[in-house]
Design a protein around this motif. Structure first.
Motif, mmCIF file in Angstrom:
data_model
loop_
_atom_site.group_PDB
_atom_site.id
_atom_site.type_symbol
_atom_site.label_atom_id
_atom_site.label_comp_id
_atom_site.label_asym_id
_atom_site.label_seq_id
_atom_site.Cartn_x
_atom_site.Cartn_y
_atom_site.Cartn_z
ATOM 1 N N ALA A 48 0.832 -1.200 0.000
ATOM 2 C CA ALA A 48 0.000 0.000 0.000
ATOM 3 C C ALA A 48 0.866 1.249 0.000
ATOM 4 N N LEU A 49 0.471 2.218 -0.812
ATOM 5 C CA LEU A 49 1.062 3.555 -0.796
ATOM 6 C C LEU A 49 0.059 4.443 -0.079
ATOM 7 N N HIS A 50 0.513 5.121 0.980
ATOM 8 C CA HIS A 50 -0.384 5.801 1.917
ATOM 9 C C HIS A 50 -0.009 7.281 2.015
ATOM 10 N N LEU A 51 -0.982 8.162 1.802
ATOM 11 C CA LEU A 51 -0.809 9.611 1.914
ATOM 12 C C LEU A 51 -1.794 10.116 2.960
ATOM 13 N N GLU A 52 -1.291 10.922 3.931
ATOM 14 C CA GLU A 52 -2.142 11.309 5.054
ATOM 15 C C GLU A 52 -1.853 12.736 5.498
ATOM 16 N N GLY A 53 -2.914 13.452 5.836
ATOM 17 C CA GLY A 53 -2.804 14.778 6.422
ATOM 18 C C GLY A 53 -3.371 14.752 7.827
ATOM 19 N N ALA A 54 -2.661 15.339 8.782
ATOM 20 C CA ALA A 54 -3.083 15.341 10.182
ATOM 21 C C ALA A 54 -3.247 16.776 10.651
ATOM 22 N N ALA A 55 -4.393 17.055 11.271
ATOM 23 C CA ALA A 55 -4.660 18.387 11.818
ATOM 24 C C ALA A 55 -4.850 18.267 13.321
ATOM 25 N N GLY A 56 -4.067 19.027 14.089
ATOM 26 C CA GLY A 56 -4.161 18.985 15.543
ATOM 27 C C GLY A 56 -5.502 19.501 16.030
ATOM 28 N N VAL A 57 -6.125 18.742 16.931
ATOM 29 C CA VAL A 57 -7.436 19.142 17.449
ATOM 30 C C VAL A 57 -7.428 19.344 18.963
ATOM 31 N N ALA A 58 -6.386 18.948 19.635
ATOM 32 C CA ALA A 58 -6.332 19.118 21.090
ATOM 33 C C ALA A 58 -4.908 19.468 21.498
ATOM 34 N N THR A 59 -4.781 20.293 22.515
ATOM 35 C CA THR A 59 -3.495 20.747 23.087
ATOM 36 C C THR A 59 -2.584 21.376 22.041
ATOM 37 N N GLY A 60 -3.150 22.182 21.179
ATOM 38 C CA GLY A 60 -2.329 22.915 20.204
ATOM 39 C C GLY A 60 -2.676 22.551 18.786
ATOM 40 N N GLY A 61 -2.734 23.571 17.938
ATOM 41 C CA GLY A 61 -3.026 23.340 16.523
ATOM 42 C C GLY A 61 -1.756 23.063 15.744
ATOM 43 N N PHE A 62 -1.818 22.151 14.822
ATOM 44 C CA PHE A 62 -0.681 21.839 13.954
ATOM 45 C C PHE A 62 -1.191 21.153 12.701
ATOM 46 N N ARG A 63 -0.363 21.149 11.707
ATOM 47 C CA ARG A 63 -0.636 20.427 10.471
ATOM 48 C C ARG A 63 0.594 19.585 10.148
#
Length: 180
Positions: A48-63
């Motif tokens: 599998a080739l996997h692409l993912e985006g993560a957005a912080g929702v608790a204890t600080g915002g981040f991408r």
């Protein structure tokens, strides 16, 4: 008494003779050779080739952005165990930071092997290089593009244990998986 015994013998010989004649007219039943032991059967492998985006929702915002590959062994039509190795582009103290992400994943895939749409339920645990452990739980839709290729859209939640902090993110992922 003697007549009864004689009749019994005649009936017995006639039955044996007719049974033999009936067997001679019936084609022999082919017996299939013993199949190979199941230990020789190979486990299907999925890449599998996997692409993912993560957005912080608790204890600080981040991408954070993740890209990587996974190798899965399908231990049954519905259960697979896999290992992931990927690149993580992270929010750092002084701009963007980079790290390797590794994890082991357990997946349960609903439905039957020939179904066009199935639902994966995934649990993963691993380590983000130079940061700390992660735990990931996700689910989505696996759409069969062909008998051996799936496109998976997934929503996941990830807990990042890093720099004496516990961060929570909501992740959106897209994956292309090929069964060999």
């Amino acid at each position: 008494m003697m007549v009864c015994r004689s009749i019994s013998l005649v009936v017995a010989f006639a039955t044996l003779g007719l049974g033999g004649a009936a067997r001679a007219q019936t084609p022999p039943v082919a017996v299939a050779p013993a199949s190979a032991p199941e230990a020789e059967a190979t486990l299907p492998v999925r890449l599998a080739l996997h692409l993912e985006g993560a957005a912080g929702v608790a204890t600080g915002g981040f991408r954070n952005g993740l890209i990587g590959g996974r190798v899965d062994l399908r231990v049954s039509p519905n259960i697979s165990l896999g290992g992931y190795l990927g690149y993580a582009n992270l929010k750092g103290k002084d701009g963007r930071a980079h790290a390797a992400l590794t994890y082991a994943q357990l997946e349960y895939l609903t439905g039957q092997a020939g179904d066009r749409v199935r639902v994966p339920a995934r649990f993963a645990s691993g380590y983000l290089g130079a940061n700390g452990p992660i735990v990931r739980v996700g689910s989505g839709l696996a759409i069969a593009l062909s008998p051996s290729v799936d496109l998976v859209a997934e929503v996941a939640s990830m807990v990042w244990f890093t720099n004496n902090q516990t961060l929570l993110s909501l992740d959106l992922a897209l994956e292309l998986a090929v069964t060999l």
